[in-house]
Design a protein around this motif. Sequence first.
Motif, PDB file in Angstrom:
ATOM      1  N   THR A   1       8.055 -18.734 -11.789  1.00 53.35           N
ATOM      2  CA  THR A   1       6.747 -18.692 -11.123  1.00 53.35           C
ATOM      3  C   THR A   1       5.682 -18.073 -12.017  1.00 53.35           C
ATOM      4  O   THR A   1       4.555 -18.569 -12.110  1.00 53.35           O
ATOM      5  N   LEU A   2       6.032 -16.981 -12.684  1.00 51.39           N
ATOM      6  CA  LEU A   2       5.082 -16.319 -13.581  1.00 51.39           C
ATOM      7  C   LEU A   2       4.679 -17.238 -14.729  1.00 51.39           C
ATOM      8  O   LEU A   2       3.501 -17.296 -15.111  1.00 51.39           O
ATOM      9  N   ASN A   3       5.631 -17.993 -15.275  1.00 47.18           N
ATOM     10  CA  ASN A   3       5.318 -18.925 -16.361  1.00 47.18           C
ATOM     11  C   ASN A   3       4.360 -20.017 -15.897  1.00 47.18           C
ATOM     12  O   ASN A   3       3.446 -20.421 -16.637  1.00 47.18           O
ATOM     13  N   GLN A   4       4.555 -20.496 -14.687  1.00 46.31           N
ATOM     14  CA  GLN A   4       3.648 -21.512 -14.146  1.00 46.31           C
ATOM     15  C   GLN A   4       2.238 -20.956 -13.994  1.00 46.31           C
ATOM     16  O   GLN A   4       1.249 -21.636 -14.293  1.00 46.31           O
ATOM     17  N   MET A   5       2.148 -19.715 -13.536  1.00 41.43           N
ATOM     18  CA  MET A   5       0.832 -19.086 -13.401  1.00 41.43           C
ATOM     19  C   MET A   5       0.177 -18.896 -14.762  1.00 41.43           C
ATOM     20  O   MET A   5      -1.021 -19.150 -14.930  1.00 41.43           O
ATOM     21  N   ILE A   6       0.954 -18.441 -15.738  1.00 37.04           N
ATOM     22  CA  ILE A   6       0.408 -18.216 -17.086  1.00 37.04           C
ATOM     23  C   ILE A   6      -0.128 -19.519 -17.669  1.00 37.04           C
ATOM     24  O   ILE A   6      -1.169 -19.545 -18.338  1.00 37.04           O
ATOM     25  N   GLU A   7       0.552 -20.627 -17.407  1.00 36.04           N
ATOM     26  CA  GLU A   7       0.145 -21.926 -17.947  1.00 36.04           C
ATOM     27  C   GLU A   7      -1.070 -22.503 -17.225  1.00 36.04           C
ATOM     28  O   GLU A   7      -1.958 -23.080 -17.859  1.00 36.04           O
ATOM     29  N   LYS A   8      -1.137 -22.344 -15.887  1.00 32.85           N
ATOM     30  CA  LYS A   8      -2.077 -23.143 -15.106  1.00 32.85           C
ATOM     31  C   LYS A   8      -3.114 -22.352 -14.314  1.00 32.85           C
ATOM     32  O   LYS A   8      -4.116 -22.932 -13.893  1.00 32.85           O
ATOM     33  N   ASP A   9      -2.893 -21.079 -14.084  1.00 36.14           N
ATOM     34  CA  ASP A   9      -3.775 -20.326 -13.200  1.00 36.14           C
ATOM     35  C   ASP A   9      -4.991 -19.827 -13.973  1.00 36.14           C
ATOM     36  O   ASP A   9      -4.925 -18.870 -14.742  1.00 36.14           O
ATOM     37  N   GLU A  10      -6.120 -20.458 -13.763  1.00 32.50           N
ATOM     38  CA  GLU A  10      -7.345 -20.105 -14.474  1.00 32.50           C
ATOM     39  C   GLU A  10      -7.847 -18.718 -14.091  1.00 32.50           C
ATOM     40  O   GLU A  10      -8.438 -18.023 -14.920  1.00 32.50           O
ATOM     41  N   GLU A  11      -7.630 -18.324 -12.859  1.00 36.28           N
ATOM     42  CA  GLU A  11      -8.057 -16.981 -12.442  1.00 36.28           C
ATOM     43  C   GLU A  11      -7.290 -15.920 -13.214  1.00 36.28           C
ATOM     44  O   GLU A  11      -7.870 -14.915 -13.644  1.00 36.28           O
ATOM     45  N   LEU A  12      -6.000 -16.148 -13.427  1.00 37.56           N
ATOM     46  CA  LEU A  12      -5.200 -15.198 -14.199  1.00 37.56           C
ATOM     47  C   LEU A  12      -5.683 -15.140 -15.641  1.00 37.56           C
ATOM     48  O   LEU A  12      -5.845 -14.046 -16.207  1.00 37.56           O
ATOM     49  N   LYS A  13      -5.919 -16.285 -16.250  1.00 39.52           N
ATOM     50  CA  LYS A  13      -6.379 -16.312 -17.640  1.00 39.52           C
ATOM     51  C   LYS A  13      -7.703 -15.573 -17.792  1.00 39.52           C
ATOM     52  O   LYS A  13      -7.889 -14.780 -18.723  1.00 39.52           O
ATOM     53  N   SER A  14      -8.620 -15.836 -16.879  1.00 39.49           N
ATOM     54  CA  SER A  14      -9.929 -15.179 -16.948  1.00 39.49           C
ATOM     55  C   SER A  14      -9.823 -13.680 -16.691  1.00 39.49           C
ATOM     56  O   SER A  14     -10.496 -12.881 -17.353  1.00 39.49           O
ATOM     57  N   THR A  15      -8.971 -13.306 -15.756  1.00 41.58           N
ATOM     58  CA  THR A  15      -8.790 -11.890 -15.431  1.00 41.58           C
ATOM     59  C   THR A  15      -8.283 -11.112 -16.639  1.00 41.58           C
ATOM     60  O   THR A  15      -8.822 -10.055 -16.985  1.00 41.58           O
ATOM     61  N   ILE A  16      -7.271 -11.655 -17.313  1.00 40.42           N
ATOM     62  CA  ILE A  16      -6.703 -10.980 -18.476  1.00 40.42           C
ATOM     63  C   ILE A  16      -7.723 -10.899 -19.605  1.00 40.42           C
ATOM     64  O   ILE A  16      -7.934  -9.844 -20.217  1.00 40.42           O
ATOM     65  N   PHE A  17      -8.381 -12.007 -19.889  1.00 38.24           N
ATOM     66  CA  PHE A  17      -9.328 -12.037 -21.006  1.00 38.24           C
ATOM     67  C   PHE A  17     -10.495 -11.078 -20.778  1.00 38.24           C
ATOM     68  O   PHE A  17     -10.853 -10.298 -21.655  1.00 38.24           O
ATOM     69  N   GLU A  18     -11.095 -11.142 -19.588  1.00 38.77           N
ATOM     70  CA  GLU A  18     -12.252 -10.289 -19.301  1.00 38.77           C
ATOM     71  C   GLU A  18     -11.871  -8.807 -19.286  1.00 38.77           C
ATOM     72  O   GLU A  18     -12.637  -7.951 -19.757  1.00 38.77           O
ATOM     73  N   ALA A  19     -10.688  -8.510 -18.769  1.00 36.96           N
ATOM     74  CA  ALA A  19     -10.246  -7.108 -18.751  1.00 36.96           C
ATOM     75  C   ALA A  19     -10.043  -6.595 -20.164  1.00 36.96           C
ATOM     76  O   ALA A  19     -10.352  -5.428 -20.465  1.00 36.96           O
ATOM     77  N   TYR A  20      -9.531  -7.453 -21.047  1.00 33.85           N
ATOM     78  CA  TYR A  20      -9.293  -7.032 -22.430  1.00 33.85           C
ATOM     79  C   TYR A  20     -10.597  -6.836 -23.185  1.00 33.85           C
ATOM     80  O   TYR A  20     -10.781  -5.831 -23.890  1.00 33.85           O
ATOM     81  N   GLN A  21     -11.522  -7.788 -23.047  1.00 36.04           N
ATOM     82  CA  GLN A  21     -12.796  -7.691 -23.756  1.00 36.04           C
ATOM     83  C   GLN A  21     -13.559  -6.431 -23.372  1.00 36.04           C
ATOM     84  O   GLN A  21     -14.261  -5.839 -24.193  1.00 36.04           O
ATOM     85  N   LYS A  22     -13.395  -6.007 -22.135  1.00 39.12           N
ATOM     86  CA  LYS A  22     -14.089  -4.811 -21.635  1.00 39.12           C
ATOM     87  C   LYS A  22     -13.776  -3.578 -22.465  1.00 39.12           C
ATOM     88  O   LYS A  22     -14.621  -2.697 -22.634  1.00 39.12           O
ATOM     89  N   TRP A  23     -12.556  -3.536 -23.028  1.00 39.32           N
ATOM     90  CA  TRP A  23     -12.121  -2.326 -23.715  1.00 39.32           C
ATOM     91  C   TRP A  23     -12.124  -2.453 -25.226  1.00 39.32           C
ATOM     92  O   TRP A  23     -11.687  -1.537 -25.923  1.00 39.32           O
ATOM     93  N   LEU A  24     -12.625  -3.561 -25.753  1.00 39.69           N
ATOM     94  CA  LEU A  24     -12.679  -3.715 -27.202  1.00 39.69           C
ATOM     95  C   LEU A  24     -13.950  -3.100 -27.779  1.00 39.69           C
ATOM     96  O   LEU A  24     -15.009  -3.126 -27.134  1.00 39.69           O
ATOM     97  N   PRO A  25     -13.883  -2.567 -28.996  1.00 42.12           N
ATOM     98  CA  PRO A  25     -15.128  -2.190 -29.688  1.00 42.12           C
ATOM     99  C   PRO A  25     -16.030  -3.416 -29.785  1.00 42.12           C
ATOM    100  O   PRO A  25     -15.544  -4.551 -29.907  1.00 42.12           O
TER     101      PRO A  25
END
Length: 302
Positions: free
Chosen positions: A260-284
Amino acid sequence: MQCSRLFSITLLMLFLASPNAAKADKHPLKISANEKPIIVWARTDFAPVFILKGKYSNQGIGDEAIKLFKSKLKHYNHISADMSLKRAMQLAKEGQMICHVSLVNSKERQQFMDFSQPLMRLYANGLVTTKGSLHKFGVSADKINPVSLTALTQKPVSISIHDARAYSAYIDEVIKKNRSKPNSIFKVKTGQKDQERLIQMVENHRLDAMIGRPEEAQFSKLQHNIKEDLYFVPLKGQPETSMGHIGCAKGDWNKALINTLNQMIEKDEELKSTIFEAYQKWLPSQLRTTREAFNYPLIPQP
């Protein structure tokens, strides 16, 4: 049935032992075999992947991922438990129903954990240091090139590392060969990482550097009001970025979950955006980029 009950009680004890148990999920663990399966999400002191205390508490990259999994995987009972990484790995070895959302997939861990596809791409580990210590590593604020960790083992420097952490195949091998030598440059920390203390030791020049990621340095600067600028020095012999995977203790219990987690990682756009935006928030600021430039979907580097 008796084993199932004892296992669930063990998880309950683990959860109640968590320092932040009162702040975590409100529902109790279910002991009946007919109830939903349980997932214990380990939150380790690894800001800003997990932020366990302070004004940014529970706003880390992994924190946001766990929130999303809890909201979408409603056929599981989810428990969040704060613990050291060493403790999380030990519980996984014991076969407890435990997962961690940001782990390096190493051969050693594959012996007792199953891993998802890459959930997040992170800049690789390097040296976190101060402007005043850059010269010790042969670089300057105007020109920071990757340095050789192997060569540094012959220099009079002090570098903090964490005992349970996997940095990369190259870094881990250098540490393994040198950590036990007399006058080793590596200063080993175990248990709950007191990141604030380590960063302050770097700032006060009691340590020359710690091995970590650029987002760790940025978070520490903001969280602990560090006045001196922190610098990130890349290390030779490894890719620019590395992958963070979801790791769950081995066992039949995780088969459907990993799928199930692999399917979400591949297809869930909300998950992809959540991870990316959370990471960018903490980068220099100089490392922030677009989602496309940071190569999504994730494709492991050679």
